[in-house]
Motif scaffolding. Sequence first.
Motif, PDB file in Angstrom:
ATOM      1  N   ALA A   2      30.895 -22.737 -61.593  1.00 30.53           N
ATOM      2  CA  ALA A   2      29.999 -21.653 -62.149  1.00 30.53           C
ATOM      3  C   ALA A   2      29.563 -20.923 -60.863  1.00 30.53           C
ATOM      4  O   ALA A   2      29.360 -21.522 -59.718  1.00 30.53           O
ATOM      5  N   GLN A   3      29.508 -19.807 -61.048  1.00 25.23           N
ATOM      6  CA  GLN A   3      29.082 -18.777 -60.257  1.00 25.23           C
ATOM      7  C   GLN A   3      27.654 -18.712 -60.139  1.00 25.23           C
ATOM      8  O   GLN A   3      26.980 -18.764 -61.051  1.00 25.23           O
ATOM      9  N   PRO A   4      27.140 -18.860 -58.875  1.00 26.54           N
ATOM     10  CA  PRO A   4      25.728 -18.663 -58.768  1.00 26.54           C
ATOM     11  C   PRO A   4      25.044 -17.487 -59.156  1.00 26.54           C
ATOM     12  O   PRO A   4      25.691 -16.323 -58.971  1.00 26.54           O
ATOM     13  N   VAL A   5      23.931 -17.329 -60.017  1.00 26.02           N
ATOM     14  CA  VAL A   5      23.503 -16.098 -60.661  1.00 26.02           C
ATOM     15  C   VAL A   5      22.341 -15.855 -59.792  1.00 26.02           C
ATOM     16  O   VAL A   5      21.271 -16.766 -59.783  1.00 26.02           O
ATOM     17  N   SER A   6      22.188 -14.611 -59.129  1.00 25.70           N
ATOM     18  CA  SER A   6      21.000 -14.363 -58.615  1.00 25.70           C
ATOM     19  C   SER A   6      19.909 -14.137 -59.319  1.00 25.70           C
ATOM     20  O   SER A   6      20.128 -13.551 -60.402  1.00 25.70           O
ATOM     21  N   GLU A   7      18.702 -14.668 -58.797  1.00 28.54           N
ATOM     22  CA  GLU A   7      17.577 -14.321 -59.659  1.00 28.54           C
ATOM     23  C   GLU A   7      17.191 -12.678 -59.714  1.00 28.54           C
ATOM     24  O   GLU A   7      16.617 -12.285 -60.651  1.00 28.54           O
ATOM     25  N   LYS A   8      17.551 -12.054 -58.949  1.00 23.64           N
ATOM     26  CA  LYS A   8      17.174 -10.623 -58.749  1.00 23.64           C
ATOM     27  C   LYS A   8      18.329  -9.640 -58.424  1.00 23.64           C
ATOM     28  O   LYS A   8      19.140 -10.011 -57.310  1.00 23.64           O
ATOM     29  N   ASP A   9      18.781  -8.671 -59.274  1.00 22.15           N
ATOM     30  CA  ASP A   9      19.623  -7.781 -58.936  1.00 22.15           C
ATOM     31  C   ASP A   9      19.447  -7.128 -57.569  1.00 22.15           C
ATOM     32  O   ASP A   9      18.512  -6.385 -57.840  1.00 22.15           O
ATOM     33  N   ASP A  10      20.097  -7.047 -56.481  1.00 21.55           N
ATOM     34  CA  ASP A  10      19.764  -6.415 -55.434  1.00 21.55           C
ATOM     35  C   ASP A  10      19.691  -4.853 -55.540  1.00 21.55           C
ATOM     36  O   ASP A  10      18.998  -4.114 -55.004  1.00 21.55           O
ATOM     37  N   ASP A  11      20.778  -4.370 -56.177  1.00 21.08           N
ATOM     38  CA  ASP A  11      20.962  -2.953 -56.429  1.00 21.08           C
ATOM     39  C   ASP A  11      19.596  -2.340 -57.237  1.00 21.08           C
ATOM     40  O   ASP A  11      19.288  -0.995 -56.778  1.00 21.08           O
ATOM     41  N   ASN A  12      19.343  -3.154 -58.238  1.00 20.33           N
ATOM     42  CA  ASN A  12      18.226  -2.514 -59.109  1.00 20.33           C
ATOM     43  C   ASN A  12      16.887  -2.645 -57.954  1.00 20.33           C
ATOM     44  O   ASN A  12      16.064  -1.826 -58.155  1.00 20.33           O
ATOM     45  N   SER A  13      16.658  -3.518 -57.366  1.00 19.76           N
ATOM     46  CA  SER A  13      15.520  -3.766 -56.376  1.00 19.76           C
ATOM     47  C   SER A  13      15.421  -2.531 -55.523  1.00 19.76           C
ATOM     48  O   SER A  13      14.343  -1.961 -55.497  1.00 19.76           O
ATOM     49  N   VAL A  14      16.682  -2.126 -54.916  1.00 19.91           N
ATOM     50  CA  VAL A  14      16.750  -1.115 -53.722  1.00 19.91           C
ATOM     51  C   VAL A  14      16.358   0.275 -54.550  1.00 19.91           C
ATOM     52  O   VAL A  14      15.605   1.293 -54.095  1.00 19.91           O
TER      53      VAL A  14
END
Length: 166
Positions: A34-46
């Motif tokens: 299982a690939q860890p799923v980030s809680e927040k998409d960094d591209d959308n945040s920036v």
Amino acid sequence: MSLQQCPDCLKEYSLRAPSCIHCGAPNEHFQAVAQPVSEKDDDNSVLGWILAIIVGVGTVLAMVPDLRVEVLRMFDPDADVVTENEMRSCDSKGAQNQMKSAFDQSQYAMTLNLKAVTLQSTTLETESGNVLTCQAEMMLNNSETVHYIFNFTEQGDQYLINGRPS
């Protein structure tokens, strides 16, 4: 790297492969990691922060017209923009830029290829129907000095400038 023998083609392939790389037979011992799923998409945040900054700067510039003009002048120092506050004094940068521009675009200056290099001005008693009347002494690119009177007239949300020799 651990290898195993394929039961179909009898060739070796990795235990980590989902199927045999030679014949495509499924790996019965394969377990997907299982690939860890980030809680927040960094591209959308920036992107969100950039958008917020742009909206904030736009709001400030819309609310403070004189600041908008100063920002414009940072990128183009000779911008033909005058604020209402600058229409109170002949010494303001905006009024002086307008006087230089009006002279440079006059028939006299264009015919003789003249440009106003420096300008010193004083405020005169405002003539009838004008917002501001200035007397200007201009040093031209041919070292000649000329004296002009400029009248600024408000027309709608713009200022018109008229110049004549004094």
